[in-house]
Design an enzyme around this catalytic site. Sequence first.
Site, PDB file in Angstrom:
ATOM      1  N   VAL A  78       0.835  -1.201   0.000  1.00 20.84           N
ATOM      2  CA  VAL A  78       0.000   0.000   0.000  1.00 20.84           C
ATOM      3  C   VAL A  78       0.872   1.255   0.000  1.00 20.84           C
ATOM      4  CG1 VAL A  78      -1.790   1.286   1.254  1.00 20.84           C
ATOM      5  CG2 VAL A  78      -1.894  -1.214   1.147  1.00 20.84           C
ATOM      6  N   CYS A  79       1.988   1.207   0.690  1.00 19.79           N
ATOM      7  CA  CYS A  79       2.857   2.381   0.863  1.00 19.79           C
ATOM      8  C   CYS A  79       3.247   3.057  -0.458  1.00 19.79           C
ATOM      9  CB  CYS A  79       4.093   2.020   1.675  1.00 19.79           C
ATOM     10  SG  CYS A  79       3.715   1.379   3.322  1.00 19.79           S
ATOM     11  N   PRO A  80       3.685   2.323  -1.474  1.00 18.74           N
ATOM     12  CA  PRO A  80       4.074   3.023  -2.698  1.00 18.74           C
ATOM     13  C   PRO A  80       2.900   3.713  -3.392  1.00 18.74           C
ATOM     14  CG  PRO A  80       4.242   0.647  -3.012  1.00 18.74           C
ATOM     15  CD  PRO A  80       3.971   0.888  -1.562  1.00 18.74           C
TER      16      PRO A  80
END
Length: 187
Positions: free
Chosen positions: A46-48
């Site tokens: 999810v972070c990117p």
Amino acid sequence: MSLIGKEIGAFSTKAYHEDDFKTIVKNDVLGHWAVFFFYPADFSFVCPTELKELADRYEEFKEADCEVYSVSCDTHFAHKAWHDASEAIKAIRFPMLADPSGKLAKDFGVMDEDKGFAERGSFIVNPQGKICAYEVSAANVGRSAAELLRKLQACQFVAKYGDRVCPAAWTPGDDTLKPDPTLVGKL
């Protein structure tokens, strides 16, 4: 316990920024608006998506006199490796703060000690170094850069015009509310 009005603690940490390693300290944050954007880990899922969306809107944050600081408990070396390996992360032009000890994550109240990483936390910090808005989400729930920018703009408006408040979904140019002064402080 609310973090609204809490002054951020003193810190000194390494960052990966503009293809270089730098040291960022609390004093670098003071004097302008700042967003601290905590995320669980480099090389994740999810972070990117969040960081790419934030990178795509970075100029709008800069136009609002706001620096964005992404923060994870990874090292600055991991940030560089992720930047070199990921097309999405290559778009980042804001400082990527390294917090391997979790000191910043603890100060902002987002450190998950059991998992060893920070939860997703977005913090808007005013030029005096005080938190004026924040949101914390579980690691599996992504955030919206557009909503974070809208909240920043609302915080800036309220700071400039202290007798006005911003209703739900307010954006610059919309009508604001002027509360009854006899009720202020009683709500």
